[in-house]
Design a protein around this motif. Structure first.
Motif, PDB file in Angstrom:
ATOM      1  N   CYS A   1      34.515 -17.223 -73.679  1.00 51.13           N
ATOM      2  CA  CYS A   1      35.851 -17.452 -74.240  1.00 51.13           C
ATOM      3  C   CYS A   1      36.153 -18.940 -74.411  1.00 51.13           C
ATOM      4  CB  CYS A   1      36.919 -16.810 -73.347  1.00 51.13           C
ATOM      5  SG  CYS A   1      37.057 -15.033 -73.550  1.00 51.13           S
TER       6      CYS A   1
ATOM      7  N   THR B   1      39.192 -11.996 -66.404  1.00 47.57           N
ATOM      8  CA  THR B   1      40.398 -11.400 -66.985  1.00 47.57           C
ATOM      9  C   THR B   1      41.378 -12.470 -67.448  1.00 47.57           C
ATOM     10  OG1 THR B   1      40.150  -9.496 -65.505  1.00 47.57           O
ATOM     11  CG2 THR B   1      42.294  -9.801 -66.558  1.00 47.57           C
TER      12      THR B   1
ATOM     13  N   ALA C   1      40.113 -14.427 -70.524  1.00 41.84           N
ATOM     14  CA  ALA C   1      40.294 -13.662 -71.769  1.00 41.84           C
ATOM     15  C   ALA C   1      41.760 -13.621 -72.176  1.00 41.84           C
ATOM     16  CB  ALA C   1      39.754 -12.248 -71.586  1.00 41.84           C
TER      17      ALA C   1
ATOM     18  N   ASN D   1      43.595 -16.504 -74.131  1.00 38.30           N
ATOM     19  CA  ASN D   1      43.413 -16.608 -75.577  1.00 38.30           C
ATOM     20  C   ASN D   1      44.608 -16.039 -76.331  1.00 38.30           C
ATOM     21  OD1 ASN D   1      40.348 -17.388 -76.560  1.00 38.30           O
ATOM     22  ND2 ASN D   1      40.436 -16.633 -74.462  1.00 38.30           N
TER      23      ASN D   1
ATOM     24  N   THR E   1      38.417 -13.474 -79.772  1.00 39.41           N
ATOM     25  CA  THR E   1      37.814 -14.007 -78.548  1.00 39.41           C
ATOM     26  C   THR E   1      38.374 -13.316 -77.306  1.00 39.41           C
ATOM     27  OG1 THR E   1      39.422 -15.826 -78.613  1.00 39.41           O
ATOM     28  CG2 THR E   1      37.217 -16.264 -79.489  1.00 39.41           C
ATOM     29  N   THR E   2      39.613 -12.844 -77.385  1.00 40.70           N
ATOM     30  CA  THR E   2      40.165 -12.051 -76.277  1.00 40.70           C
ATOM     31  C   THR E   2      39.367 -10.766 -76.089  1.00 40.70           C
ATOM     32  OG1 THR E   2      42.393 -12.919 -76.685  1.00 40.70           O
ATOM     33  CG2 THR E   2      42.226 -10.906 -75.373  1.00 40.70           C
TER      34      THR E   2
ATOM     35  N   GLY F   1      36.126 -11.541 -74.496  1.00 47.86           N
ATOM     36  CA  GLY F   1      36.336 -11.754 -73.071  1.00 47.86           C
ATOM     37  C   GLY F   1      36.465 -10.463 -72.298  1.00 47.86           C
TER      38      GLY F   1
END
Length: 583
Positions: free
Chosen positions: A365, A425, A428, A431, A544-545, A548
């Motif tokens: 991430c 967590t 992610a 983001n 990107t989340t 992640g």
């Protein structure tokens, strides 16, 4: 059993306090600082000096080659596990490499301070390359030292957190503070100070504790030869199998080393118009080198482990085998280069697939979009350089240090795997904060106002006499929470990575795994840049989340795997306050 349960009931604060006052923890902070300072000086601050000296941008590109020493340091990591420096073995297995490398870095910085980068560019680049190589080498040794010296008091998790704190402090001093100092007293004087710091650390390293290893002597040499000769004991794979594996792995590693060396020589000797692109080389050949030195050798190691496990092509008990066998050079080479992989693959089995997947994705991430951060802040959001520096350097670095400290406490209180999963967590989720910032940052502004963060930012900005503070609070608020998450994740990740390697092969195994950490991010940056162009930053942050979230899922699976392994081994309540070792 009762004693073990009582030990596990120690308070997190007491455990943390004992660890932080331990002598090993103090040297770990020093070593972490020594790891962070050279990259800041060779890969960051140096470019400011070159710019001030009016060195052209194409020539500056050559200096980015020193980064290859850090990217491919695993290529010479086997040397540090099995080779002793003449006359220095008495310092300790790791210190014989750590202290000299730190002194070399310090000397390189001092000599550079007496040179004019424009008129003595050749010497300047050579010293930078030597310093970076020595710095990367000390990194290998320090990472192995951390694993070797961890004990019940200075646990592996706490030492891993401390080294990250030292690294971040050094990055701040060598980066932002270095620029401030140079503005006032000049670059040569600044590098004199930094060189003196590295020399002082190198001298102090001589007094650091080291792993419990014997002094180098004829008896030790004989013991090492006997250890290698054990490869000929009954049940070990035959010499023919070992030679085949050694040739295959040796050819792959030789190709990787030659590829890197040839590229560096071409870049350093070519005319400006003919110099190869460093970024393109890293993106293209980087994955191939990792495949050649990690992935394919892992398959070879799995084949060797399977031969041994199935009892095929193994030595049958017979007179003359065992410790009495004459040791060959190929035996030492096999033990240094192949056996660390065989041990790791044989110990992990199919779990290696999960471990490699987690290594490849955990830091994705922040690594995959990090190069686009400044274009996002300065271009997309149109913040000024001063605003970005205030948010990322002042509040950002503080947030990372706070996150590392908090991560260390959480590890002590709730365990390594809980913290590893929590870090993934949070990394992610942050983001999503940037996704809000990309569409105006209304939620970030509201959150900053609600908790009083806006008033704090405006007050501190006033102290720095900043007049343009429009939107500064929401930018700082977002960066603060992201860096806090990075700190927590970083503390847990280094601790976990250190815990899964074997002490006997710590230098090689850790260096190999660490080299994979940013691989996906490096490969994916080109595609991500195109995605930003086509879809915009908001879509990319959502994407990107989701990436992640994959790392979070892998953390949970690894948590389950480790818990089952501990339950099978009969370890009771291994989480909070457990003793972290890398046996």
């Amino acid at each position: 059993m009762a004693e073990a349960v009582a030990e596990q009931k120690k308070s997190a604060w007491r455990t943390l306090g004992l660890a932080l006052t331990n002598r090993k923890s103090g040297f770990m902070l020093l070593f972490g600082f020594a790891q962070g300072l050279p990259p800041a000086l060779f890969l960051g601050t140096l470019y400011a000096w070159l710019s001030e000296a009016e060195v052209d941008l194409e020539t500056m590109g050559v200096f980015s080659l020193v980064g290859l020493a850090y990217a491919f340091q695993f290529l010479w990591s086997p040397l540090l596990d099995k080779v002793d420096l003449p006359g220095l073995r008495r310092l300790g297995k790791r210190k014989q490499w750590i202290a000299p490398m730190q002194l070399i870095v310090g000397i390189a910085l001092l000599i550079m301070s007496f040179l004019d980068p424009k008129s003595a560019l050749g010497w300047f680049s050579l010293l930078a390359a030597i310093g970076a190589f020595a710095s990367a080498t000390q990194d290998i040794a320090i990472n192995a030292w951390r694993i070797d010296v961890a004990d019940e008091t200075a646990t592996l998790d706490i030492l891993s957190t401390i080294t990250q704190m030292g690294f971040r402090l050094a990055a701040l001093i060598g980066g932002a503070l270095g620029l401030i100092i140079a503005e006032r007293i000049g670059w040569p004087q600044t590098y004199v100070i930094m060189g003196a710091i590295m020399l002082a650390i190198g001298i102090a390293s001589l007094f650091a504790p080291d792993a419990d290893v014997e002094k180098r002597s004829a008896a030790t040499v004989a013991a090492n030869d006997e250890e290698v000769a054990e490869l000929y004991n009954a049940g070990e794979v035959t010499e023919k199998v070992r030679i085949r594996a050694l040739i295959a792995v040796g050819v792959l590693w030789a190709w990787a080393i030659v590829t890197v060396v040839v590229f560096m020589v071409r870049s350093m000797t070519a005319l400006p118009d003919d110099r190869p692109d460093v970024t393109l080389f890293t993106a293209t050949y980087g994955p191939l080198i990792v495949i050649a030195t990690v992935v394919l050798p892992a398959f070879i190691a799995a084949w060797v482990a399977k031969q041994k496990r199935d009892g095929t092509n193994v030595i049958i008990a017979a007179p003359g085998v065992g410790a009495g066998h004459k040791v060959k050079f190929s035996d030492h080479l096999y033990r240094a280069l192949v056996l660390p992989l065989v041990e790791f693959v044989g110990r992990m089995g199919w779990s290696l697939v999960l471990i490699l997947a987690l290594v490849l994705t955990y830091r994705i991430c922040d690594s995959i979009w990090g190069v686009f951060a400044y274009p996002f802040y300065l271009g997309e959001l149109e913040y000024t350089g001063d605003q970005v520096a205030f948010a990322s350097k002042f509040f950002g670095v503080f947030a990372i240090l706070l996150g590392l400290a908090l991560g260390g406490w959480i590890i002590t209180k709730f365990g390594r795997m809980f913290t590893l999963t929590l870090g993934a967590t949070l990394a992610a989720a942050t983001n999503l904060l940037y996704a809000d910032l990309a569409v105006g940052g209304a939620a970030m502004q509201a959150g900053s106002d609600f908790v009083g963060f806006t008033a704090l930012v405006n007050f501190i900005a006033g102290i720095f006499q900043m007049t343009d503070i429009d939107g500064l609070a929401r930018l700082t608020f977002t960066i603060f929470w992201e860096n806090l998450a990075i700190g927590i994740a970083g503390a847990a990740y280094i601790a976990w990575l250190s815990s899964i390697v074997a002490k006997e092969y710590a230098a090689v195994q850790y260096a190999l795994l660490a080299s994979l950490t940013l691989l996906i991010g490096t490969i994916g940056r080109g595609a991500l840049g195109q995605m930003i162009e086509d879809r915009g930053y908001y879509f990319v942050f959502i994407f990107t989340t989701m990436i992640g979230a994959v790392a979070v899922g892998l953390c949970i699976l690894e948590w389950i795997r480790e818990s089952r392994g501990k339950a099978k081994a009969g370890i009771v309540a291994p989480e909070a306050g457990e003793v972290m070792r890398a046996d």
